[in-house]
Design a protein around this motif. Structure first.
Motif, PDB file in Angstrom:
ATOM      1  N   VAL A 128      18.996 -12.373 -41.118  1.00 38.99           N
ATOM      2  CA  VAL A 128      18.442 -13.559 -40.444  1.00 38.99           C
ATOM      3  C   VAL A 128      17.673 -13.130 -39.191  1.00 38.99           C
ATOM      4  CG1 VAL A 128      19.074 -15.644 -39.142  1.00 38.99           C
ATOM      5  CG2 VAL A 128      20.070 -15.212 -41.386  1.00 38.99           C
ATOM      6  N   LEU A 129      18.198 -12.169 -38.434  1.00 41.67           N
ATOM      7  CA  LEU A 129      17.515 -11.677 -37.235  1.00 41.67           C
ATOM      8  C   LEU A 129      16.158 -11.081 -37.598  1.00 41.67           C
ATOM      9  CD1 LEU A 129      17.546 -11.096 -34.196  1.00 41.67           C
ATOM     10  CD2 LEU A 129      18.670  -8.923 -34.738  1.00 41.67           C
ATOM     11  N   GLY A 130      16.144 -10.303 -38.674  1.00 34.22           N
ATOM     12  CA  GLY A 130      14.876  -9.713 -39.117  1.00 34.22           C
ATOM     13  C   GLY A 130      13.896 -10.781 -39.543  1.00 34.22           C
ATOM     14  N   LEU A 131      14.374 -11.761 -40.324  1.00 33.59           N
ATOM     15  CA  LEU A 131      13.497 -12.842 -40.774  1.00 33.59           C
ATOM     16  C   LEU A 131      13.010 -13.684 -39.591  1.00 33.59           C
ATOM     17  CD1 LEU A 131      15.234 -14.121 -44.041  1.00 33.59           C
ATOM     18  CD2 LEU A 131      13.094 -12.849 -43.858  1.00 33.59           C
ATOM     19  N   ALA A 132      13.899 -13.966 -38.642  1.00 30.86           N
ATOM     20  CA  ALA A 132      13.525 -14.782 -37.479  1.00 30.86           C
ATOM     21  C   ALA A 132      12.494 -14.050 -36.618  1.00 30.86           C
ATOM     22  CB  ALA A 132      14.769 -15.121 -36.656  1.00 30.86           C
ATOM     23  N   THR A 133      12.699 -12.749 -36.441  1.00 32.86           N
ATOM     24  CA  THR A 133      11.742 -11.957 -35.650  1.00 32.86           C
ATOM     25  C   THR A 133      10.403 -11.932 -36.356  1.00 32.86           C
ATOM     26  OG1 THR A 133      13.577 -10.588 -34.886  1.00 32.86           O
ATOM     27  CG2 THR A 133      11.383  -9.720 -34.545  1.00 32.86           C
ATOM     28  N   GLU A 134      10.414 -11.731 -37.639  1.00 37.48           N
ATOM     29  CA  GLU A 134       9.153 -11.700 -38.405  1.00 37.48           C
ATOM     30  C   GLU A 134       8.463 -13.051 -38.341  1.00 37.48           C
ATOM     31  OE1 GLU A 134       7.744 -11.294 -43.007  1.00 37.48           O
ATOM     32  OE2 GLU A 134       9.580 -10.258 -42.432  1.00 37.48           O
ATOM     33  N   LEU A 135       9.242 -14.141 -38.495  1.00 37.75           N
ATOM     34  CA  LEU A 135       8.665 -15.482 -38.435  1.00 37.75           C
ATOM     35  C   LEU A 135       8.101 -15.781 -37.046  1.00 37.75           C
ATOM     36  CD1 LEU A 135       8.154 -18.138 -39.935  1.00 37.75           C
ATOM     37  CD2 LEU A 135      10.406 -18.879 -39.210  1.00 37.75           C
ATOM     38  N   ALA A 136       8.835 -15.390 -36.033  1.00 35.84           N
ATOM     39  CA  ALA A 136       8.349 -15.607 -34.663  1.00 35.84           C
ATOM     40  C   ALA A 136       7.069 -14.802 -34.427  1.00 35.84           C
ATOM     41  CB  ALA A 136       9.418 -15.215 -33.645  1.00 35.84           C
ATOM     42  N   GLY A 137       7.027 -13.600 -34.955  1.00 35.38           N
ATOM     43  CA  GLY A 137       5.816 -12.780 -34.827  1.00 35.38           C
ATOM     44  C   GLY A 137       4.651 -13.419 -35.547  1.00 35.38           C
ATOM     45  N   ARG A 138       4.848 -14.037 -36.670  1.00 35.47           N
ATOM     46  CA  ARG A 138       3.766 -14.700 -37.406  1.00 35.47           C
ATOM     47  C   ARG A 138       3.276 -15.924 -36.634  1.00 35.47           C
ATOM     48  NH1 ARG A 138       5.615 -14.857 -43.711  1.00 35.47           N
ATOM     49  NH2 ARG A 138       5.478 -12.625 -44.078  1.00 35.47           N
ATOM     50  N   ARG A 149      16.031  -7.986 -27.226  1.00 31.74           N
ATOM     51  CA  ARG A 149      15.958  -9.352 -26.724  1.00 31.74           C
ATOM     52  C   ARG A 149      16.132 -10.331 -27.882  1.00 31.74           C
ATOM     53  NH1 ARG A 149      11.704 -13.204 -24.827  1.00 31.74           N
ATOM     54  NH2 ARG A 149      12.829 -14.436 -23.317  1.00 31.74           N
ATOM     55  N   ALA A 150      15.530 -10.055 -29.005  1.00 28.13           N
ATOM     56  CA  ALA A 150      15.658 -10.919 -30.181  1.00 28.13           C
ATOM     57  C   ALA A 150      17.121 -10.953 -30.650  1.00 28.13           C
ATOM     58  CB  ALA A 150      14.748 -10.424 -31.295  1.00 28.13           C
ATOM     59  N   ARG A 151      17.798  -9.810 -30.575  1.00 27.88           N
ATOM     60  CA  ARG A 151      19.205  -9.739 -30.985  1.00 27.88           C
ATOM     61  C   ARG A 151      20.059 -10.589 -30.051  1.00 27.88           C
ATOM     62  NH1 ARG A 151      21.482  -6.397 -34.429  1.00 27.88           N
ATOM     63  NH2 ARG A 151      19.753  -4.948 -34.305  1.00 27.88           N
ATOM     64  N   ALA A 152      19.789 -10.551 -28.756  1.00 22.98           N
ATOM     65  CA  ALA A 152      20.538 -11.329 -27.777  1.00 22.98           C
ATOM     66  C   ALA A 152      20.337 -12.818 -28.019  1.00 22.98           C
ATOM     67  CB  ALA A 152      20.125 -10.946 -26.356  1.00 22.98           C
ATOM     68  N   VAL A 153      19.123 -13.240 -28.323  1.00 20.35           N
ATOM     69  CA  VAL A 153      18.829 -14.651 -28.596  1.00 20.35           C
ATOM     70  C   VAL A 153      19.555 -15.088 -29.864  1.00 20.35           C
ATOM     71  CG1 VAL A 153      16.991 -16.273 -29.232  1.00 20.35           C
ATOM     72  CG2 VAL A 153      16.645 -14.653 -27.360  1.00 20.35           C
ATOM     73  N   ALA A 154      19.492 -14.224 -30.884  1.00 21.09           N
ATOM     74  CA  ALA A 154      20.160 -14.561 -32.161  1.00 21.09           C
ATOM     75  C   ALA A 154      21.668 -14.641 -31.970  1.00 21.09           C
ATOM     76  CB  ALA A 154      19.794 -13.529 -33.214  1.00 21.09           C
ATOM     77  N   ASP A 155      22.256 -13.726 -31.214  1.00 21.75           N
ATOM     78  CA  ASP A 155      23.707 -13.747 -30.977  1.00 21.75           C
ATOM     79  C   ASP A 155      24.111 -15.010 -30.236  1.00 21.75           C
ATOM     80  OD1 ASP A 155      24.195 -11.423 -32.330  1.00 21.75           O
ATOM     81  OD2 ASP A 155      24.147 -10.124 -30.538  1.00 21.75           O
TER      82      ASP A 155
END
Length: 167
Positions: A128-138, A149-155
């Motif tokens: 989910v973190l990978g997908l969320a980061t990729e989606l946010a990047g898109r 930072r993305a991991r901290a937000v996801a946690d």
């Protein structure tokens, strides 16, 4: 002459002949008949006594047989009772062993399920973190490189979701 006046010579000859025949029967034939009758009586009495002896012996053997049969029935009953009790004890032991094995299997399965759940949750969070980061990047238009930072937000998001699920 006639029946009321018999001829004297014929009468004397008849009486002598009768006496001779009677004496012969009394001296020779009658003792033989008595001897034969006595032998038969003795044989019959001996046979009766022998039959009574055999009958008493048969009754004694029958009594012994019935006593042995009763003892054998009693012993068979005790054996059946012991086997029944042994079977009940064996069945209880098998049941308790089965119960113990079942509880061990349930405990092992629970531990395994919990471990699988933790692993699956960790893999899912990473995915989910990978997908969320990729989606946010898109959405932003450029790839996001700050993984920490993305991991901290996801946690923080997952912690809030768990708190909502528990409360």
């Amino acid at each position: 002459m006639g029946p009321l006046k018999p001829n004297l010579i014929e009468l004397i000859v008849g009486l002598i002949t009768f006496s001779v025949v009677f004496a012969a029967l009394a001296k020779v034939l009658l003792p033989r008949i008595n001897k034969t009758l006595a032998e038969r009586e003795e044989a019959t009495t001996g046979r009766l006594e022998e039959a009574e002896t055999v009958q008493r012996e048969a009754q004694r053997v029958r009594t012994e047989y019935q006593a042995e049969l009763s003892a054998a029935r009693h012993e068979a009953s005790q054996i059946r009772q012991a086997a029944h009790e042994e079977g009940i004890a064996l069945l209880a032991a098998v049941r308790s062993e089965g119960q113990r094995v079942r509880e061990e299997m349930v405990a092992a399965a629970t531990v395994q399920l919990e471990a699988d759940r933790v692993i699956a949750e960790a893999e899912l969070r990473e995915h989910v973190l990978g997908l969320a980061t990729e989606l946010a990047g898109r959405i932003i238009g450029e790839p996001l490189s700050d993984v920490e930072r993305a991991r901290a937000v996801a946690d923080a998001f997952f912690a809030a979701a768990e708190a909502d699920a528990k409360g």
